[in-house]
Design a protein around this motif. Sequence first.
Motif, PDB file in Angstrom:
ATOM      1  N   ARG A   9      70.604  40.818  22.367  1.00 42.82           N
ATOM      2  CA  ARG A   9      69.369  40.227  22.892  1.00 42.82           C
ATOM      3  C   ARG A   9      69.148  40.708  24.328  1.00 42.82           C
ATOM      4  N   PHE A  10      68.606  41.904  24.440  1.00 43.16           N
ATOM      5  CA  PHE A  10      68.303  42.481  25.751  1.00 43.16           C
ATOM      6  C   PHE A  10      67.204  43.523  25.571  1.00 43.16           C
ATOM      7  N   TYR A  11      66.579  43.869  26.682  1.00 46.74           N
ATOM      8  CA  TYR A  11      65.669  45.018  26.698  1.00 46.74           C
ATOM      9  C   TYR A  11      65.686  45.632  28.097  1.00 46.74           C
ATOM     10  N   ASP A  12      65.358  46.913  28.160  1.00 48.76           N
ATOM     11  CA  ASP A  12      65.303  47.653  29.424  1.00 48.76           C
ATOM     12  C   ASP A  12      63.849  47.972  29.748  1.00 48.76           C
ATOM     13  N   LEU A  13      63.452  47.637  30.955  1.00 46.58           N
ATOM     14  CA  LEU A  13      62.070  47.829  31.387  1.00 46.58           C
ATOM     15  C   LEU A  13      62.029  48.792  32.565  1.00 46.58           C
ATOM     16  N   SER A  14      61.177  49.818  32.454  1.00 46.42           N
ATOM     17  CA  SER A  14      61.015  50.782  33.542  1.00 46.42           C
ATOM     18  C   SER A  14      60.029  50.239  34.568  1.00 46.42           C
ATOM     19  N   LEU A  15      60.356  50.413  35.823  1.00 50.91           N
ATOM     20  CA  LEU A  15      59.481  50.026  36.928  1.00 50.91           C
ATOM     21  C   LEU A  15      58.989  51.293  37.612  1.00 50.91           C
ATOM     22  N   SER A  16      57.702  51.296  37.971  1.00 47.56           N
ATOM     23  CA  SER A  16      57.081  52.494  38.539  1.00 47.56           C
ATOM     24  C   SER A  16      56.262  52.137  39.768  1.00 47.56           C
ATOM     25  N   SER A  17      56.175  53.095  40.678  1.00 47.69           N
ATOM     26  CA  SER A  17      55.199  52.967  41.760  1.00 47.69           C
ATOM     27  C   SER A  17      53.844  53.408  41.217  1.00 47.69           C
ATOM     28  N   VAL A  18      52.789  52.824  41.748  1.00 51.98           N
ATOM     29  CA  VAL A  18      51.449  53.132  41.252  1.00 51.98           C
ATOM     30  C   VAL A  18      50.525  53.367  42.434  1.00 51.98           C
ATOM     31  N   THR A  19      49.785  54.475  42.382  1.00 49.85           N
ATOM     32  CA  THR A  19      48.805  54.809  43.405  1.00 49.85           C
ATOM     33  C   THR A  19      47.509  55.237  42.718  1.00 49.85           C
ATOM     34  N   ARG A  20      46.444  55.273  43.490  1.00 49.48           N
ATOM     35  CA  ARG A  20      45.141  55.631  42.920  1.00 49.48           C
ATOM     36  C   ARG A  20      44.977  57.138  42.859  1.00 49.48           C
ATOM     37  N   LYS A  21      44.479  57.633  41.746  1.00 43.82           N
ATOM     38  CA  LYS A  21      44.184  59.062  41.626  1.00 43.82           C
ATOM     39  C   LYS A  21      43.043  59.431  42.573  1.00 43.82           C
ATOM     40  N   GLY A  22      43.120  60.635  43.117  1.00 42.74           N
ATOM     41  CA  GLY A  22      42.046  61.113  43.972  1.00 42.74           C
ATOM     42  C   GLY A  22      41.909  60.344  45.274  1.00 42.74           C
ATOM     43  N   ARG A  23      42.997  59.681  45.708  1.00 39.01           N
ATOM     44  CA  ARG A  23      42.926  58.886  46.932  1.00 39.01           C
ATOM     45  C   ARG A  23      42.741  59.799  48.141  1.00 39.01           C
ATOM     46  N   ARG A  24      42.175  59.228  49.200  1.00 38.17           N
ATOM     47  CA  ARG A  24      42.021  59.974  50.442  1.00 38.17           C
ATOM     48  C   ARG A  24      43.385  60.147  51.108  1.00 38.17           C
ATOM     49  N   PRO A  25      43.541  61.219  51.894  1.00 38.13           N
ATOM     50  CA  PRO A  25      44.819  61.398  52.599  1.00 38.13           C
ATOM     51  C   PRO A  25      45.137  60.191  53.476  1.00 38.13           C
ATOM     52  N   HIS A  26      46.354  59.724  53.406  1.00 44.44           N
ATOM     53  CA  HIS A  26      46.789  58.553  54.155  1.00 44.44           C
ATOM     54  C   HIS A  26      48.232  58.810  54.563  1.00 44.44           C
ATOM     55  N   LEU A  27      48.427  59.162  55.830  1.00 44.68           N
ATOM     56  CA  LEU A  27      49.732  59.628  56.277  1.00 44.68           C
ATOM     57  C   LEU A  27      50.806  58.555  56.123  1.00 44.68           C
ATOM     58  N   VAL A  28      50.472  57.291  56.397  1.00 42.29           N
ATOM     59  CA  VAL A  28      51.461  56.217  56.264  1.00 42.29           C
ATOM     60  C   VAL A  28      51.895  56.081  54.806  1.00 42.29           C
ATOM     61  N   LEU A  29      50.928  56.106  53.888  1.00 43.46           N
ATOM     62  CA  LEU A  29      51.249  56.001  52.468  1.00 43.46           C
ATOM     63  C   LEU A  29      52.105  57.184  52.019  1.00 43.46           C
ATOM     64  N   GLU A  30      51.710  58.398  52.405  1.00 42.80           N
ATOM     65  CA  GLU A  30      52.472  59.574  51.984  1.00 42.80           C
ATOM     66  C   GLU A  30      53.894  59.526  52.536  1.00 42.80           C
ATOM     67  N   SER A  31      54.054  59.016  53.747  1.00 46.25           N
ATOM     68  CA  SER A  31      55.386  58.898  54.321  1.00 46.25           C
ATOM     69  C   SER A  31      56.226  57.891  53.554  1.00 46.25           C
ATOM     70  N   PHE A  32      55.603  56.784  53.118  1.00 52.11           N
ATOM     71  CA  PHE A  32      56.335  55.804  52.317  1.00 52.11           C
ATOM     72  C   PHE A  32      56.737  56.389  50.978  1.00 52.11           C
ATOM     73  N   LEU A  33      55.828  57.119  50.330  1.00 54.18           N
ATOM     74  CA  LEU A  33      56.146  57.718  49.036  1.00 54.18           C
ATOM     75  C   LEU A  33      57.252  58.753  49.172  1.00 54.18           C
ATOM     76  N   GLU A  34      57.226  59.512  50.273  1.00 50.41           N
ATOM     77  CA  GLU A  34      58.314  60.478  50.503  1.00 50.41           C
ATOM     78  C   GLU A  34      59.646  59.755  50.666  1.00 50.41           C
ATOM     79  N   ALA A  35      59.628  58.651  51.407  1.00 48.99           N
ATOM     80  CA  ALA A  35      60.862  57.880  51.595  1.00 48.99           C
ATOM     81  C   ALA A  35      61.332  57.269  50.284  1.00 48.99           C
ATOM     82  N   LEU A  36      60.380  56.849  49.464  1.00 48.58           N
ATOM     83  CA  LEU A  36      60.725  56.262  48.171  1.00 48.58           C
ATOM     84  C   LEU A  36      61.385  57.315  47.274  1.00 48.58           C
TER      85      LEU A  36
END
Length: 306
Positions: A275-302
Motif C-alpha cells: 500500500r504505497f505510491y510514488d509521486l513525482s514533483l516538478s517545478s512549473v513555469t509559464r511558457k514564453g515568459r519574459r526574461p526574469h533574472l531572479v527567476l532564472e537564477s533560482f531555476l539555475e540553483a534548483l
Amino acid sequence: MSSRRSEPLAQVSDFDIRLLRIFRSVVECGGFSAAESVLGIGRSAISQQMSDLEQRLGLRLCQRGRAGFALTEEGREVYQSSLQLLASLETFRTEVNGLHQHLRGELNIGLTDNLVTLPHMRITHALSRLKERGPDVQINIRMTPPSEVEQGVLDGRLHVGVVPQTAALSGLEYQPLYSERSLLYCAVGHPLFYVDDAQLRDDRLNQQDAIAPTFRLPADIQAHYQVLNSTASASDREGMAFLILTGRYIGYLPDHYASFWVQQGRLRALKPATRFYDLSLSSVTRKGRRPHLVLESFLEALAATS
C-alpha cells in the motif's frame, strides 16, 4: 571623396563599432604600421578598414603617405567622439554584468504543502543560493493547493511553482525535481493500529473510513484511492493528516511528512510493502515568459542541487 556626407549617419552598427575600435588603436599607436602588432592584422587590412570607416562616415579622417600619419580636424573630432562612445559601451557592459552579480527584485513562488520535510531539500538549498547571490532579492512564498499554484503561474501572480506532476497544462513548462513515496497510515486509537499486517486482509482494510484528496493526481495514483471507502476529503496533505490523527480514518501521507508522528508512536503504516505510491514533483513555469533574472537564477540553483 567629398568632405561631408550629404546625409547624416542613420545608425551605428556593430560593424561601425568594430571599425571605430580599429581607428582608436591606429590613432593611439600613431599610424598603421605601429598598429599592426596591436591589432594582429596587416597594414593593408588596416588601410582597408580605415577606408571603409571613412566611406561609412563620409569624412576624411587621416592623412597617410610619405609625410606620415596625421589626423584631419574631422578625424580628431571623430576620435574624441569614438572615445566617448566606446567608454559608454564599456560602462553599459559592466553595469549589465553587475546585474548578474547583484540581483534585485522579487521571486514569487507557490508551493504545495509539506515539502519542507523532504530529505533532499532542493527547494530550501536553491532559495539559500539565490539569497546568497542576491541579498536584496525579496522572496515571497505562497502555500496553496496544486491547482492554484498552476493557475497562479499561468496568470503571472507567481513566477514559479512546485506541484505534483500530473497531466501537463497547456501554457506551462514542467521540470521534474524529485519523487516522494506515500504510505497508507492510521493513528493510535484506530481499530487497525495494533493489527499485524500479516493478519490484515485487503477487504477489511478497504472497508475502513478513508480520506480522498480533492487535488489532481495521476490516474495510476487515483486507483489507490478508488478501492478505499472514502467518506471524507481534504484539499491538501495537512488536512489529510488532521483527519488521520483523529484515529477515525486511514489515508495516504508522504513518508517524510508522516515520520515525525511515526517516531512518536502516533502513526503507523498499513501494509507498506503493497500500500504505497510514488509521486513525482516538478517545478512549473509559464511558457514564453519574459526574461526574469531572479527567476532564472533560482531555476539555475534548483538544477544545481540535483
